[in-house]
Design a protein around this motif. Structure first.
Motif, short mmCIF file in Angstrom:
data_model
loop_
_atom_site.label_atom_id
_atom_site.label_comp_id
_atom_site.label_asym_id
_atom_site.label_seq_id
_atom_site.Cartn_x
_atom_site.Cartn_y
_atom_site.Cartn_z
N ILE A 118 0.79 -1.14 -0.07
CA ILE A 118 -0.05 0.20 -0.06
C ILE A 118 0.97 1.02 -0.06
CG2 ILE A 118 -1.89 1.29 1.42
CD1 ILE A 118 -2.42 -1.29 2.63
N LYS A 119 0.78 1.99 -0.88
CA LYS A 119 1.37 3.51 -1.06
C LYS A 119 0.69 4.71 -0.70
CE LYS A 119 4.36 6.29 -3.99
NZ LYS A 119 4.80 6.42 -5.41
N GLN A 120 -0.52 4.54 -1.24
CA GLN A 120 -1.43 5.66 -0.67
C GLN A 120 -2.89 5.19 -0.91
OE1 GLN A 120 -2.00 8.87 -3.78
NE2 GLN A 120 -1.49 10.39 -2.28
N VAL A 121 -3.81 5.97 0.24
CA VAL A 121 -5.20 5.75 0.07
C VAL A 121 -5.62 7.04 0.11
CG1 VAL A 121 -7.21 4.81 1.44
CG2 VAL A 121 -4.96 3.66 1.37
N ASP A 122 -6.33 7.49 -0.99
CA ASP A 122 -7.16 8.90 -0.68
C ASP A 122 -8.46 8.90 -0.62
OD1 ASP A 122 -8.19 11.37 -1.87
OD2 ASP A 122 -6.57 11.61 -3.37
N VAL A 123 -9.04 9.05 0.55
CA VAL A 123 -10.23 8.73 0.97
C VAL A 123 -11.28 10.00 0.16
CG1 VAL A 123 -10.04 7.87 3.13
CG2 VAL A 123 -10.19 10.27 2.94
N LYS A 124 -10.92 11.13 -0.49
CA LYS A 124 -11.60 12.06 -1.26
C LYS A 124 -11.59 11.74 -2.48
CE LYS A 124 -10.19 15.99 1.73
NZ LYS A 124 -9.73 17.36 1.78
N LYS B 40 -2.17 1.81 7.15
CA LYS B 40 -1.35 0.64 6.90
C LYS B 40 -0.54 0.79 5.70
CE LYS B 40 -3.56 -1.54 10.22
NZ LYS B 40 -2.79 -1.90 11.57
N LEU B 41 -0.07 2.13 5.75
CA LEU B 41 0.90 2.37 4.21
C LEU B 41 2.18 1.51 4.80
CD1 LEU B 41 0.42 6.04 3.66
CD2 LEU B 41 -0.86 4.22 3.03
#
Length: 203
Positions: A47-53, A92-93
């Motif tokens: 996991i590198k990035q999670v963009d919730v927007k 969890k990045l």
């Protein structure tokens, strides 16, 4: 009186002829809408990035380039205690996941994600010599060396060229060339991801 009756008959004929003609020659139905089947695939990585927007998750495949996947409220997460939705993975990045996805309109959409955690992923390449669907075991023969036995994880991603298959479906594919990505649990080698043909090497 006769003139009125005649006029009435003519009026009825004018109304009824088009109706009867339409019944004999119904309008051609519109073309049915054809839905292209969504083939499910998977990838394993970090996991590198999670963009919730933007509702996207970026995963770096093992020895690969970053891949972005759209997610929705229907995208489920497995293996993460206390959470079943993608936003929870923002904490969890750097940890490992398997992303199940389908491509629609050239857009990769995550359908579910298997959280593996901060684990070491190993890989093994070989020819399938035996699959026991009931025992959930797999035996691979490498090009050189001794055959190795593996155990399928609770939800393994068996990613063939045609898409994701079940263990039962995979059981008939002996002699297939595959690469498995696995973790260890005691003496067991748990397969979380399997890819038909050669896969990139673990970095």
């Amino acid at each position: 009186m006769l003139r009125r009756i005649g006029a009435l008959c003519i009026a009825l004929a004018v109304v009824m002829v088009p109706v009867m003609t339409a019944q004999r020659n119904p309008a051609a139905p519109g073309k049915p809408t054809v839905q292209v089947p969504r083939v499910s695939h998977a990838t394993i990585g970090t996991i590198k990035q999670v963009d919730v927007k933007a509702n996207t998750i970026v995963v770096t495949p093992i020895a690969g380039t970053d891949q972005s996947y759209a997610f929705s409220a229907k995208t489920t997460v497995h293996g993460l205690p206390g959470a079943t939705r993608v936003p929870a993975l923002s904490k969890k990045l750097g940890e490992k996941v398997v992303v199940y996805f389908a491509v629609a309109a050239e857009k990769a959409e995550a359908t579910s994600i298997e959280y593996l955690g901060a684990v070491e992923i190993q890989q093994f390449e070989g020819t399938v010599t035996k699959v026991d669907a009931k025992a959930r075991t797999l035996t691979l023969q490498p090009a050189t060396g001794t055959a190795e036995a593996f155990v399928f994880a609770p939800r393994p991603a068996l990613n063939l060229k045609s898409g994701i298959v079940s263990i039962a479906q995979f059981a008939g594919l002996t002699n297939a060339q595959v690469t498995v990505f696995y973790t260890t649990r005691g003496k067991e080698k748990l397969v979380w991801y399997l890819q038909e043909a050669q896969a990139p090497s673990v970095s």
